[in-house]
Design an enzyme around this catalytic site. Structure first.
Site, PDB file in Angstrom:
ATOM      1  N   LEU A  18      -9.174   3.711   3.079  1.00 59.46           N
ATOM      2  CA  LEU A  18      -8.278   2.040   2.725  1.00 59.46           C
ATOM      3  C   LEU A  18      -7.989   1.690   1.278  1.00 59.46           C
ATOM      4  CD1 LEU A  18      -6.913  -0.282   4.316  1.00 59.46           C
ATOM      5  CD2 LEU A  18      -9.294  -1.380   3.363  1.00 59.46           C
ATOM      6  N   ARG A  46     -21.114   6.413  -3.739  1.00 63.87           N
ATOM      7  CA  ARG A  46     -22.473   6.345  -3.539  1.00 63.87           C
ATOM      8  C   ARG A  46     -22.166   7.874  -3.904  1.00 63.87           C
ATOM      9  NH1 ARG A  46     -22.463   9.583   1.189  1.00 63.87           N
ATOM     10  NH2 ARG A  46     -20.503   8.803   2.513  1.00 63.87           N
ATOM     11  N   HIS A 228      -5.792  -6.996  15.218  1.00 66.04           N
ATOM     12  CA  HIS A 228      -3.704  -7.206  15.454  1.00 66.04           C
ATOM     13  C   HIS A 228      -3.254  -7.669  16.134  1.00 66.04           C
ATOM     14  CE1 HIS A 228      -5.575  -5.425  11.684  1.00 66.04           C
ATOM     15  NE2 HIS A 228      -5.111  -4.279  11.978  1.00 66.04           N
TER      16      HIS A 228
HETATM   17  C1  BG6 Z   1      -6.091  -0.576  10.601  1.00 64.21           C
HETATM   18  C2  BG6 Z   1      -6.369   0.132  11.952  1.00 64.21           C
HETATM   19  O1  BG6 Z   1      -6.581  -2.303  11.376  1.00 64.21           O
HETATM   20  O2  BG6 Z   1      -4.325  -1.016  10.732  1.00 64.21           O
HETATM   21  C3  BG6 Z   1      -5.797   1.556  11.605  1.00 64.21           C
HETATM   22  O3  BG6 Z   1      -7.879   0.771  11.317  1.00 64.21           O
HETATM   23  C4  BG6 Z   1      -3.944   1.210  11.620  1.00 64.21           C
HETATM   24  O4  BG6 Z   1      -6.307   2.110  12.910  1.00 64.21           O
HETATM   25  C5  BG6 Z   1      -3.680   0.168  10.860  1.00 64.21           C
HETATM   26  O5  BG6 Z   1      -3.676   2.857  11.375  1.00 64.21           O
HETATM   27  C6  BG6 Z   1      -2.317   0.586  10.693  1.00 64.21           C
HETATM   28  O6  BG6 Z   1      -1.915  -0.637  10.023  1.00 64.21           O
HETATM   29  P1  BG6 Z   1      -0.694  -0.307   9.364  1.00 64.21           P
HETATM   30  O7  BG6 Z   1      -0.431  -1.673   8.347  1.00 64.21           O
HETATM   31  O8  BG6 Z   1      -0.215   0.855   8.767  1.00 64.21           O
HETATM   32  O9  BG6 Z   1       0.113  -0.146  10.879  1.00 64.21           O
END
Ligand code: BG6
Length: 448
Positions: A18, A46, A228
């Site tokens: 992320l 870490r 989501h």
């Molecule tokens: C995340 C999920 O919250 O959202 C992922 O953990 C997913 O699995 C991602 O791929 C999708 O987000 P976006 O904004 O890239 O479509």
């Protein structure tokens, strides 16, 4: 003591997927747009990395311009094992001399949240103006979410706490309340009187990538549906709020979530998933889920909501599709007319359109046409990404696009009550037949 008015972003989980793919690129974009002011970034991990190694590691995904060299000067690194109190002392030292306003971003698994919170608090790292941001999932189920929330509330005041669902920061999602409640002709038709059914789709055309270990523990239901998709459902299903402010909107979202009844669920797992790094070789974790739900609110009596999320399908797109009732249409010709629909296209195309029936020029037949607001054509392709919006809103202290705890509680209540069947296996890039046939008298919009 000298007051430093800048802001310091502390990324806990600073080398993770992320941070590399979304957080650092978004901060850099904000910087390029001149929206960061004075700032420092402290990435933590870490691993024992030098500052240069860290910058190289997180810079891989960044589309670098000439400003990159300036920007990267503000990046620092602190080695930090969440479970080692001495490491927080090192962080404390690094924070001296950085901007006083601190934004801690917990970009890590929820099982580490408690120990991080305890240490941030016992080392007095969170001050009056600090913000502590929690990446989803907030807990693993209702019980753990409750415990986590209780322990956070004991340490930090609610105004410092930001629970993330980045979908709320996507432009077209943030547009939903405006679309419904600032356009008097739209909201009245979003009800059982006119709507045949609603689809909420988030399809992805890639697998779990480097997140196999995380994903195998959560699966599509807890990773995506719980957050989501249920947030989108609450935004579509909620009643008109008393005022368009963050408290009233969240109150109505909670009411909508309380009315959600899950009627049917199917799941799938893509072929090859068990061979992904970090995934158990006998894993029964679902990588796709399709759900039929009802919303027990007078406005939505009898209207099915179909929700779908899946990895390794044919396309990447997210959209809300509302199909209106064919029988309510009066049309010049019964020949070839289609039910009207309203589509909110969240990504990759951004826009809102109605599909209407129109007359073929020179004839008497009909053909469907779009009445469209193309967001990208209107605002250009460079509207802020979800994580840019998220940072901007947290910096402004605006909680509107963050989730209040009672919403999370309702979301987990729904998920905890679901019966999750064994997944059907599907070929990457294909939609399994059972999923294709899931919608009674209809089909998924744009899926195949
Ligand atoms: C995340 C999920 O919250 O959202 C992922 O953990 C997913 O699995 C991602 O791929 C999708 O987000 P976006 O904004 O890239 O479509």
């Amino acid at each position: 003591m000298e007051v430093n008015n800048g802001v310091t972003f502390v990324l806990l989980g600073g080398t993770g997927d992320l941070a590399r793919k979304k957080l650092l690129p978004s901060l850099y974009n904000l910087y390029k747009k001149g929206k960061l002011g004075e700032f420092d970034i402290i990435g933590t991990s870490r691993h024992d990395l030098s500052r240069e190694e860290y910058v190289r590691h997180v810079g891989v995904n960044i589309d670098k311009h000439e400003t990159w060299d300036e920007f990267k000067e503000n990046i620092r690194f602190a080695q930090l094992n969440f479970y080692n109190p001495e490491d927080y002392e090192v962080l404390q030292e690094k924070l001296l001399g950085c901007g006083d306003e601190r934004l801690f971003y917990l970009a890590t698994l929820p099982q580490h949240f408690d120990v991080i919170n305890d240490n941030l608090s016992s080392h007095d790292l969170v001050n009056e103006t600090s913000k502590v941001l929690y990446e989803k999932p907030f807990g693993d189920d209702l019980k753990s979410a409750k415990e986590l929330n209780r322990s956070i509330n004991e340490l930090f005041p609610e105004k410092n706490i930001y629970r993330i669902d980045h979908y709320l920061d996507k432009e077209l999602v943030a547009n939903l309340s405006i679309l419904r409640f600032s356009n008097s002709i739209i909201d009245p038709i979003l009800s059982a009187e006119y709507v045949d059914h609603v689809q909420i789709i988030a399809s992805e055309n890639f697998g779990v990538e480097e997140r196999g270990g995380f994903y195998d523990r959560y699966g599509a239901v807890k990773d995506f549906f719980q957050s989501h998709l249920l947030q989108l459902l609450s935004l579509v299903g909620m009643s008109t709020p008393e005022k368009l402010d963050s408290r009233c909107i969240r109150d109505e979202k909670v009411r909508a979530l309380r009315g959600v009844d899950i009627l049917d669920t199917i799941t799938g797992q893509y072929e090859g998933y068990r061979g992904e790094e970090g995934v158990d070789e006998d894993s029964t974790t679902e990588t796709l889920t399709a759900v039929r739900a009802a919303l027990n609110r007078p406005r939505w009596q009898g209207v099915p909501f179909y929700l779908l999320t899946g990895k390794n399908l044919a396309k990447k797109y997210s959209q809300i599709y509302v199909q209106f009732d064919k029988n309510n249409q009066s049309s010049m010709s019964s020949n070839g007319t289609i039910p009207n629909s309203l589509v909110v296209s969240i990504q990759p195309d951004r826009g809102i359109y109605f599909v209407i029936n129109t007359k073929v020029p020179g004839g008497i037949g009909t053909e469907p046409a779009k009445m469209e607001f193309c967001h990208t054509c209107h605002h250009g392709p460079n509207t802020p990404s979800a994580y840019e919006n998220l940072f901007s809103q947290a910096l402004a202290g605006d909680q509107r696009s963050f989730i209040r705890y009672d919403e999370i509680e309702e979301q987990w209540r729904i998920v905890d009550g679901m019966e999750i069947p064994e997944p059907i296996t599907y070929e990457p890039g294909e939609v399994p037949e059972e999923v294709q046939n899931f919608i009674q008298d209809g089909e998924w919009h744009g899926l195949s």
